[in-house]
Design a protein around this motif. Structure first.
Motif, PDB file in Angstrom:
ATOM      1  N   LYS A 110       0.839  -1.217  -0.011  1.00  0.00           N
ATOM      2  CA  LYS A 110      -0.059   0.173   0.064  1.00  0.00           C
ATOM      3  C   LYS A 110       1.056   1.387   0.062  1.00  0.00           C
ATOM      4  CE  LYS A 110      -2.493   0.649   3.704  1.00  0.00           C
ATOM      5  NZ  LYS A 110      -2.033   1.980   4.113  1.00  0.00           N
ATOM      6  N   GLY A 114       8.196   6.229  -3.304  1.00  0.00           N
ATOM      7  CA  GLY A 114       8.016   6.665  -4.776  1.00  0.00           C
ATOM      8  C   GLY A 114       6.571   6.597  -4.863  1.00  0.00           C
ATOM      9  N   GLY A 115       5.529   5.857  -3.942  1.00  0.00           N
ATOM     10  CA  GLY A 115       4.160   6.057  -3.995  1.00  0.00           C
ATOM     11  C   GLY A 115       3.565   5.430  -5.338  1.00  0.00           C
ATOM     12  N   GLN A 116       2.304   5.410  -5.109  1.00  0.00           N
ATOM     13  CA  GLN A 116       1.658   4.608  -6.463  1.00  0.00           C
ATOM     14  C   GLN A 116       1.001   5.872  -7.105  1.00  0.00           C
ATOM     15  OE1 GLN A 116      -0.041   1.467  -6.177  1.00  0.00           O
ATOM     16  NE2 GLN A 116       0.239   0.967  -4.270  1.00  0.00           N
ATOM     17  N   VAL A 117       1.459   5.756  -8.490  1.00  0.00           N
ATOM     18  CA  VAL A 117       1.132   6.771  -9.542  1.00  0.00           C
ATOM     19  C   VAL A 117       0.250   6.447 -10.543  1.00  0.00           C
ATOM     20  CG1 VAL A 117       2.255   8.424 -10.852  1.00  0.00           C
ATOM     21  CG2 VAL A 117       3.396   7.971  -8.852  1.00  0.00           C
ATOM     22  N   LEU A 118      -0.926   6.901 -10.601  1.00  0.00           N
ATOM     23  CA  LEU A 118      -1.914   6.109 -11.580  1.00  0.00           C
ATOM     24  C   LEU A 118      -1.691   6.627 -13.176  1.00  0.00           C
ATOM     25  CD1 LEU A 118      -5.264   6.414  -9.523  1.00  0.00           C
ATOM     26  CD2 LEU A 118      -3.769   4.696  -9.633  1.00  0.00           C
ATOM     27  N   ALA A 159       5.481  17.062  -2.700  1.00  0.00           N
ATOM     28  CA  ALA A 159       6.100  15.797  -2.165  1.00  0.00           C
ATOM     29  C   ALA A 159       5.903  14.840  -3.556  1.00  0.00           C
ATOM     30  CB  ALA A 159       5.412  15.058  -1.159  1.00  0.00           C
ATOM     31  N   ALA A 160       6.355  15.624  -4.838  1.00  0.00           N
ATOM     32  CA  ALA A 160       6.333  14.608  -5.987  1.00  0.00           C
ATOM     33  C   ALA A 160       7.385  13.692  -5.840  1.00  0.00           C
ATOM     34  CB  ALA A 160       6.819  15.705  -7.149  1.00  0.00           C
ATOM     35  N   PRO A 161       6.829  12.517  -6.547  1.00  0.00           N
ATOM     36  CA  PRO A 161       7.767  11.315  -6.462  1.00  0.00           C
ATOM     37  C   PRO A 161       8.864  11.406  -7.151  1.00  0.00           C
ATOM     38  CG  PRO A 161       5.965  10.886  -7.982  1.00  0.00           C
ATOM     39  CD  PRO A 161       5.683  12.168  -7.544  1.00  0.00           C
TER      40      PRO A 161
END
Lengths: 386, 154
Positions: A110, A114-118, A159-161
């Motif tokens: 989850k 780098g996060g989830q980027v759709l 907070a851009a990845p």
């Protein structure tokens, strides 16, 4: 077997003229430009580049136009064109870890660095026909609305990845919970399907090349068959990423790598069923999909089939269609499959006439024989008559 | 052809060749048209279009495999009394490969390097970075936080 025939030139010319007319459609409707196909039917162009195995958007758009939107025919056209071009070089392997990511998701974590980027995705759309698109073109700058709502306040762009987030498999690999994926030293030159005919056993390099250019429909069905239990791999979509990667070659007159451009690719890492053996603790295994363009469904199917085809070498079960390399690889190519299917349209007059003749003789024999004799005639149907 | 030797640092040259390859051909043409003292040049290798086999790595980091081909055009030029330049560009634009080769040759001339860097290479790199930033920003706007819901116990 088909036979050569002569004649029919005038009719064939007329048929091709009819094709040209039909391709153009109603002349009152504006002609499609290659730019329009490239921009607005981009995923058709992606598929043709991928299965046609030539990354060139303009050529693929031309093929789509010439084939009247028949993508398999367009793929055939591009494959034929590629044979007219010399091979000038092979690239260094793409470093997908340095991809400029436009989309990146993981179904395994989850929260991940780098996060989830759709990105631009059909996911979460309602699949309702959008009649706004059927109306006149919206003014430039308006995306046409649709069921994709305008993004609410852009989520913390501060907070851009990072442009190239770390690989999810590296996170799992840190703890040794997934099989490693390291290059050999020295790196072997990969086998090339376009230079040598397909032979078995086929190494993973050859399998991945065949899967990358393989028919999307066939691979999606195979992956589905595996998911439903025919050689299941219990896959998790560890990571899917889309974006642009630099292509580098080392020109012989320079001796150092230079970037010649970028390609848009989709990469999918499936984490499969874990295996272990004596002396080796159990860990996840990998299936890999890599495609030109935005071809997510294909990349996912490729990753599942890649893992299924590795079953034997990983000590797993064999016997399901998706695990059978001698079934999958020779039947995955759309140009070969559609060519062999369509060759049935060629004249088979002689074969058919001989079978017809055989049938007639059998019928004549049955009509002449007494009924009792016919009852016990359960001899093999070899076309001969008593 | 024997490898060029003694030319500027490989890393620098590799960088400007990358910048030229990634530049828009029409934009490069425009830079060429406005360049003062355009040099004469001859083809050492006329523009040629062919294929590059693009390779990937198994599971992203393992041994290489052949993914599929890509069109590429290459060209080599020699400036009058000057250096040899090479252009390698994605696609089939012969003019793009030729211009990339000419600018590569000019960048090897110490007398011209700063001028060409300021007029062509620098702006081209900034244009590319701008495009990359736009992609990153568009992607960042779709960054998502998923919340898992607690399962309900009936």
């Amino acid at each position: 077997m088909y036979v050569a025939v002569k004649g029919g030139e005038a009719a064939i010319d007329a048929a091709h003229a009819a094709l040209t007319k039909k391709r153009r459609g109603d002349p009152a409707v504006p002609d499609l430009s290659l730019e329009q196909i490239d921009q607005q039917l981009a995923l058709a162009v992606d598929r043709v580049m991928l299965e046609g195995s030539v990354y060139d958007r303009e050529l693929a758009a031309l093929a789509v136009k010439q084939a009247r939107g028949d993508l398999l025919e367009a793929i055939f056209l591009l494959r034929a064109y590629r044979t007219t071009l010399p091979r000038l070089a092979a690239s260094l392997p793409l470093e997908t870890g340095r991809m400029a990511v436009a989309r990146r998701i993981s179904a395994t974590f989850k929260d991940l660095p780098g996060g989830q980027v759709l990105g631009a995705t059909f996911d979460y759309t309602h699949r309702l026909l959008d009649f706004a698109l059927a109306a006149a073109a919206p003014p430039a700058g308006d995306d046409g609305g649709g069921d994709a709502p305008a993004p609410a306040a852009a989520p913390d762009t501060a907070a851009a990845p990072p442009v190239s987030p770390p690989r999810v498999s590296d996170l799992v690999g840190r703890d040794g919970l997934i099989e490693p994926a390291q290059p050999s030293d020295p790196e072997p030159a990969p086998a090339d399907l376009t230079r040598q005919p397909l032979r078995f056993p086929a190494g993973r390099d050859l399998r991945l090349q065949a899967l990358a250019r393989g028919d999307e429909g066939f691979l999606v069905s195979l992956a589905y068959s595996s998911q439903r239990g025919h050689g299941t791999i219990h896959p998790f979509a560890g990571e899917i990423r889309q974006g642009e990667v630099a292509v580098e070659i080392v020109p012989e007159e320079l001796g150092f790598p230079v970037t010649i451009g970028t390609v848009a690719v989709t990469e999918c890492e499936m984490f499969g069923q874990f295996t272990g053996s004596q002396g080796e603790p159990p860990r996840f295994t990998r299936g890999y999909g890599l495609t030109f363009g935005e071809s997510e469904r294909k990349a996912m199917a490729m990753a599942i089939v890649d893992r299924a085809l590795r079953s034997a070498e990983l000590g797993g079960s064999t016997g399901a269609p998706a695990q059978d390399v001698e079934f999958v690889l020779p039947h995955s190519d759309t140009v070969e499959a559609s060519g062999f299917l369509q060759h049935l349209k060629l004249p088979h007059y002689v074969d058919f006439q001989s079978e017809l003749e055989g049938l007639r003789r059998m019928h004549a024999g049955l009509a002449a024989a007494p009924p009792a004799a016919a009852d016990k005639s359960d001899a093999p149907d070899d076309g001969t008559l008593p | 052809m024997a490898p060029d030797s003694g030319s500027p640092d490989h890393a620098d040259r590799s960088q400007w060749m990358r910048t030229l390859a990634l530049a828009d051909p029409d934009w490069l043409e425009n830079r060429w048209a406005t360049l003062p003292d355009r040099p004469d040049f001859v083809h050492v290798r006329a523009p040629e279009t062919g294929l590059v086999m693009v390779r990937g790595r198994m599971s992203g980091t393992g041994d290489p495999f052949n993914l599929g081909e890509m069109t590429m055009t290459r060209c080599s030029v020699r400036l009058r009394g000057g250096a040899v330049g090479h252009g390698y560009v994605r696609g089939r634009s012969q003019r793009h490969a030729e211009l990339a080769a000419v600018f590569d040759a000019l960048m090897q001339d110490p007398a011209r390097r700063d001028g060409v860097a300021a007029a062509v290479i620098g702006p081209a790199r900034r244009r590319h970075e701008q495009r990359q930033r736009a992609i990153a920003e568009a992607a960042a706007a779709t960054r998502v936080e998923f919340f898992t819901l607690p399962r309900e116990h009936a």
